[in-house]
Write a protein that holds these residues in place. Sequence first.
Motif, PDB file in Angstrom:
ATOM      1  N   LYS A  19       0.860  -1.185   0.000  1.00  8.75           N
ATOM      2  CA  LYS A  19       0.000   0.000   0.000  1.00  8.75           C
ATOM      3  C   LYS A  19       0.893   1.231   0.000  1.00  8.75           C
ATOM      4  CE  LYS A  19      -3.368  -2.315   3.017  1.00  8.75           C
ATOM      5  NZ  LYS A  19      -4.074  -2.245   4.325  1.00  8.75           N
ATOM      6  N   VAL A  22       1.627   6.259   4.439  1.00  7.26           N
ATOM      7  CA  VAL A  22       0.923   7.497   4.765  1.00  7.26           C
ATOM      8  C   VAL A  22       1.572   8.152   5.981  1.00  7.26           C
ATOM      9  CG1 VAL A  22      -1.293   8.462   5.532  1.00  7.26           C
ATOM     10  CG2 VAL A  22      -1.245   6.603   3.843  1.00  7.26           C
ATOM     11  N   GLY A 357       0.421  15.441  -1.685  1.00 10.43           N
ATOM     12  CA  GLY A 357      -0.813  14.691  -1.861  1.00 10.43           C
ATOM     13  C   GLY A 357      -2.059  15.527  -2.044  1.00 10.43           C
ATOM     14  N   VAL A 376      -6.528  14.111  -4.462  1.00 14.19           N
ATOM     15  CA  VAL A 376      -5.765  13.072  -3.763  1.00 14.19           C
ATOM     16  C   VAL A 376      -5.572  11.861  -4.664  1.00 14.19           C
ATOM     17  CG1 VAL A 376      -5.868  11.397  -1.872  1.00 14.19           C
ATOM     18  CG2 VAL A 376      -6.380  13.813  -1.435  1.00 14.19           C
ATOM     19  N   LEU A 380      -1.978  10.481  -6.051  1.00  9.82           N
ATOM     20  CA  LEU A 380      -1.556   9.117  -5.715  1.00  9.82           C
ATOM     21  C   LEU A 380      -1.232   8.317  -6.970  1.00  9.82           C
ATOM     22  CD1 LEU A 380      -4.069   8.326  -2.846  1.00  9.82           C
ATOM     23  CD2 LEU A 380      -1.585   8.205  -2.641  1.00  9.82           C
ATOM     24  N   SER A 384       2.759   7.413  -6.809  1.00  5.05           N
ATOM     25  CA  SER A 384       2.979   6.093  -6.203  1.00  5.05           C
ATOM     26  C   SER A 384       3.588   5.071  -7.153  1.00  5.05           C
ATOM     27  CB  SER A 384       1.656   5.542  -5.658  1.00  5.05           C
ATOM     28  OG  SER A 384       0.761   5.235  -6.724  1.00  5.05           O
ATOM     29  N   PHE A 391       2.590   9.335   1.120  1.00  3.58           N
ATOM     30  CA  PHE A 391       1.507  10.316   1.019  1.00  3.58           C
ATOM     31  C   PHE A 391       1.499  11.234   2.232  1.00  3.58           C
ATOM     32  CE2 PHE A 391      -2.618  12.080   1.884  1.00  3.58           C
ATOM     33  CZ  PHE A 391      -3.011  12.560   0.654  1.00  3.58           C
ATOM     34  N   ASN A 392       1.383  12.504   1.956  1.00  5.17           N
ATOM     35  CA  ASN A 392       1.155  13.511   2.983  1.00  5.17           C
ATOM     36  C   ASN A 392       0.610  14.752   2.300  1.00  5.17           C
ATOM     37  OD1 ASN A 392       2.999  15.801   4.982  1.00  5.17           O
ATOM     38  ND2 ASN A 392       1.260  14.621   5.695  1.00  5.17           N
ATOM     39  N   VAL A 413      -7.369   8.181   0.342  1.00  7.44           N
ATOM     40  CA  VAL A 413      -6.157   7.365   0.443  1.00  7.44           C
ATOM     41  C   VAL A 413      -6.534   5.911   0.712  1.00  7.44           C
ATOM     42  CG1 VAL A 413      -4.007   6.993   1.696  1.00  7.44           C
ATOM     43  CG2 VAL A 413      -4.771   9.323   1.232  1.00  7.44           C
ATOM     44  N   LYS A 414      -7.465   5.702   1.611  1.00  4.13           N
ATOM     45  CA  LYS A 414      -7.895   4.333   1.909  1.00  4.13           C
ATOM     46  C   LYS A 414      -8.539   3.684   0.679  1.00  4.13           C
ATOM     47  CE  LYS A 414      -8.487   5.035   6.887  1.00  4.13           C
ATOM     48  NZ  LYS A 414      -9.424   5.033   8.054  1.00  4.13           N
ATOM     49  N   ASN A 417      -5.803   2.645  -1.613  1.00  5.82           N
ATOM     50  CA  ASN A 417      -5.064   1.513  -1.034  1.00  5.82           C
ATOM     51  C   ASN A 417      -5.915   0.254  -0.883  1.00  5.82           C
ATOM     52  OD1 ASN A 417      -2.434   2.439  -0.801  1.00  5.82           O
ATOM     53  ND2 ASN A 417      -2.800   3.414   1.197  1.00  5.82           N
TER      54      ASN A 417
END
Length: 420
Positions: A19, A22, A357, A376, A380, A384, A391-392, A413-414, A417
């Motif tokens: 993933k 974060v 991010g 976001v 990503l 990525s 990520f921030n 983000v979730k 991921n």
Amino acid sequence: MMTSKERVLTAFAHKEPDKVPVDFGGMCTSMVNCQVVAQLRDYYGLEKRLPRINDMSTMTAFVDPDLGEAMGVDVQNLDNFGDTYGHHNDAWKEWEYRGTPILIPANATLHDDGKGGTYVYPEGDDSVAPSGHLPAGGYYFDNLERPEEEVDEDDPDLSGNVEDYMLASDEQIAFHHKKLEEYRPLQRAIQVIPGYSCLGDANNIPGPNIKHPRGVRRIADWYMAPLLYPDEVEEVFDQGTDIAIQNFQKYWDEFGSDIDIIYICGTDYGSQNSLMMSPDTYEEIYLPYYKKMCDWIHEHTTWKTLKHSCGAVYDMIPLFIESGFDALNPVQCSATGMDPQKLKDNFGKDILFWGGGVDTQHTLPFGTPEEVREQVLRRLEIFSKDGGYIFNTIHNIQANTPIENIAAMVEAVKEFNGDR
């Protein structure tokens, strides 16, 4: 499934982890405003707990482990022992910030300025001039310039600037041992600042933690100093670098590979639209000393090195890589020339991007939740690929940022991921 530590180190190896790792609150320039921390704790239904100030200059608070878990973090800050004003983060007292009760260091001394604002003093000593000021209605303590003497342009004495670099005390080491034992079960990547190792950081030039600052302490004067007094500046950097390396040695002896990331430098080299100095000046005066620090770390430890610089620093990134920095934060994509795809294509194999991010100047505080989600996910997707990304947000999450926008960021983000 990887542990957080494994996930972060895989990203540093420029490989794709299971993933995207974060970070919220994992270092001093990825923190969250203290009022927002209190609101986030309420939003996630966490135990009522007053936010502990990480640094009174920025009025950001530590992201405690339970809040970090709710936000999905993989990096753990080994809490800073001291802040900008020389306060120690090992004992606390209550204070009210814009109507929100918070905890500030117990040795902080605050006085009303008579106009609705507040003064803060170096090491809490109000027998000397204040070194920071929170204006009425303000959000941050601004550092105050308090030079003890004027700069002699013909024979400048910069020896006082070496006082910014201090050896880590036994008290600081004991503090970080205690924190490491507290955070070890989290299995997160550990980031720490062993001591001041920045070269000419604007936040520290006025000497806000020093009772009687000597040397070149006006910010405008300092930014001219490398051109006017290069030999004297290099002497300061030479001594400061040696002290920094002594601290690295001490921390390696004490903590070894339990630490993963060292925050080397927060000196900004870019503004919104341009560089604050030429690449030639950086290469001649700054690069040799940062390279000496990074080379020592890479030759003697397992640590990764982190460089912070805001602004339009695209043309500096090759020099940051040459200096030996493993990661760059905050990746200010809103600054001139900092296009995410261009950054990733040209430098993504050589330096880890930490941040970028979501824009904390526009999208996160003023956009809609859907606009936050879209930015976001887009960032990503770009950053990525092939690893090399943590990520921030772009720098600290600021006061008055809508909680629903922060939640939309975390959920995006979730979503990316596969955690939803």
